[in-house]
Write a protein that holds these residues in place. Structure first.
Motif, PDB file in Angstrom:
ATOM      1  N   LYS A 186       0.859  -1.190   0.000  1.00 54.84           N
ATOM      2  CA  LYS A 186       0.000   0.000   0.000  1.00 54.84           C
ATOM      3  C   LYS A 186       0.892   1.236   0.000  1.00 54.84           C
ATOM      4  N   LYS A 187       0.466   2.269  -0.704  1.00 56.14           N
ATOM      5  CA  LYS A 187       1.203   3.527  -0.828  1.00 56.14           C
ATOM      6  C   LYS A 187       2.603   3.290  -1.393  1.00 56.14           C
ATOM      7  N   TRP A 216      -4.962  -1.541  -0.607  1.00 58.04           N
ATOM      8  CA  TRP A 216      -3.968  -2.605  -0.680  1.00 58.04           C
ATOM      9  C   TRP A 216      -4.058  -3.322  -2.022  1.00 58.04           C
ATOM     10  N   HIS A 217      -2.894  -3.747  -2.530  1.00 58.39           N
ATOM     11  CA  HIS A 217      -2.838  -4.517  -3.769  1.00 58.39           C
ATOM     12  C   HIS A 217      -1.808  -5.626  -3.620  1.00 58.39           C
ATOM     13  N   LEU A 272       0.051  -8.618 -10.925  1.00 54.35           N
ATOM     14  CA  LEU A 272      -0.569  -7.592 -10.095  1.00 54.35           C
ATOM     15  C   LEU A 272      -1.998  -8.015  -9.787  1.00 54.35           C
ATOM     16  N   ASP A 273      -2.323  -8.079  -8.497  1.00 54.54           N
ATOM     17  CA  ASP A 273      -3.661  -8.471  -8.040  1.00 54.54           C
ATOM     18  C   ASP A 273      -4.087  -9.811  -8.631  1.00 54.54           C
ATOM     19  N   GLY A 274      -3.131 -10.740  -8.692  1.00 55.45           N
ATOM     20  CA  GLY A 274      -3.420 -12.093  -9.139  1.00 55.45           C
ATOM     21  C   GLY A 274      -3.469 -12.287 -10.635  1.00 55.45           C
ATOM     22  N   LEU A 321       4.073  -2.985   3.626  1.00 58.59           N
ATOM     23  CA  LEU A 321       4.090  -4.331   3.069  1.00 58.59           C
ATOM     24  C   LEU A 321       3.426  -5.263   4.070  1.00 58.59           C
ATOM     25  N   ASP A 322       2.761  -6.306   3.564  1.00 62.36           N
ATOM     26  CA  ASP A 322       2.125  -7.270   4.456  1.00 62.36           C
ATOM     27  C   ASP A 322       2.125  -8.643   3.788  1.00 62.36           C
TER      28      ASP A 322
END
Length: 246
Positions: free
Chosen positions: A21-22, A76-77, A94-96, A127-128
């Motif tokens: 994110k960001k 979030w992406h 990106l995003d699957g 990040l996560d």
């Protein structure tokens, strides 16, 4: 401390997955960097292009897609990159969704996450769920991870053996089905053989083979996570909840 990825300094086979994110803009954006070279997956300093940076092997290699500045400003992406030593290419998602391929694989360890170890190349502010898989995941695997489908996301094993006196090869007898060891001592792969396993390890060089040692390898299932929680009948003396274990 580094995380070995197998292969060699030019290329290795592995997958990196993370939520972000960001995303940072205005310079290079390094997701991971090796101890000697290679910004494994990164954004270009001059625009929003994404690819890999193969030091002394072509440098920045564009995968042919961009991540716009505004995309992750407030949401979030998911990002994933798959380096394949066999094809000498890296696929980015990106995003699957598959977005493009860079004409270089990358390797051979991870030393820094989220930035270049010297600073100034932050990937994103947040990040996560950062993951490293010791295999090249498929399009379906990446889509499952991005969708939060833990049942269908592929778990992997990544463990490195070590030995003294310059080993040139390793053997591992009794590995669970789906796992293998390479000549550098990297045990990797995907297995569903849950439980404890005694694996017999040897190392060898030109002088001969070591005395066998036993590695106790434990394969554990993922802990269930409660998902799709929807409360109903709220406001009385009790509340009903619909959920599923994933």
């Amino acid at each position: 401390t580094v995380l070995p990825l197998g292969g060699d300094i030019t290329k290795a086979t592995f997958t990196i997955s993370t939520w972000f994110k960001k995303m940072h803009y205005g310079g290079w954006r390094t997701l991971t960097r090796g101890s000697n070279r290679h910004h494994h997956f990164m954004g270009n300093q001059n625009n929003n292009d994404f690819g890999v940076y193969a030091n002394n092997n072509g440098n920045f290699r564009n995968a042919g897609f961009q991540i716009p500045a505004a995309l992750s400003a407030n949401s979030w992406h998911h990002f994933a990159g798959v380096s394949n030593a066999t094809t000498n290419q890296s696929k980015l998602y990106l995003d699957g969704v598959y977005k493009g391929t860079a004409d270089r694989a990358t390797g051979d360890n991870i030393y820094a996450i989220g930035n270049y170890q010297g600073g100034g190349q932050r990937f994103a502010e947040y990040l996560d769920d950062f993951r490293v898989y010791g295999v090249a995941l498929t399009d379906n695997d990446i889509a499952a991870i991005a969708a939060g489908d833990i049942d269908n996301a592929v778990p992997s094993i990544l463990h490195t053996l070590s030995a003294l006196k310059g080993p040139t090869g390793f053997t591992a007898t009794g590995l669970p089905t789906g796992l293998s060891v390479n000549s550098s001592g990297l045990i990797s792969g995907v297995t569903t053989a849950i439980g404890d396993h005694n694996v017999t390890i040897t190392a060898s060089n030109l002088a001969g083979t070591s005395t066998p040692q036993v590695l106790a390898l434990s394969i554990r299932p993922n802990v269930p996570v409660i998902g799709d929680v929807n409360s109903s009948n709220v406001g009385g003396t009790s509340a009903g909840t619909n959920f599923k274990l994933i």
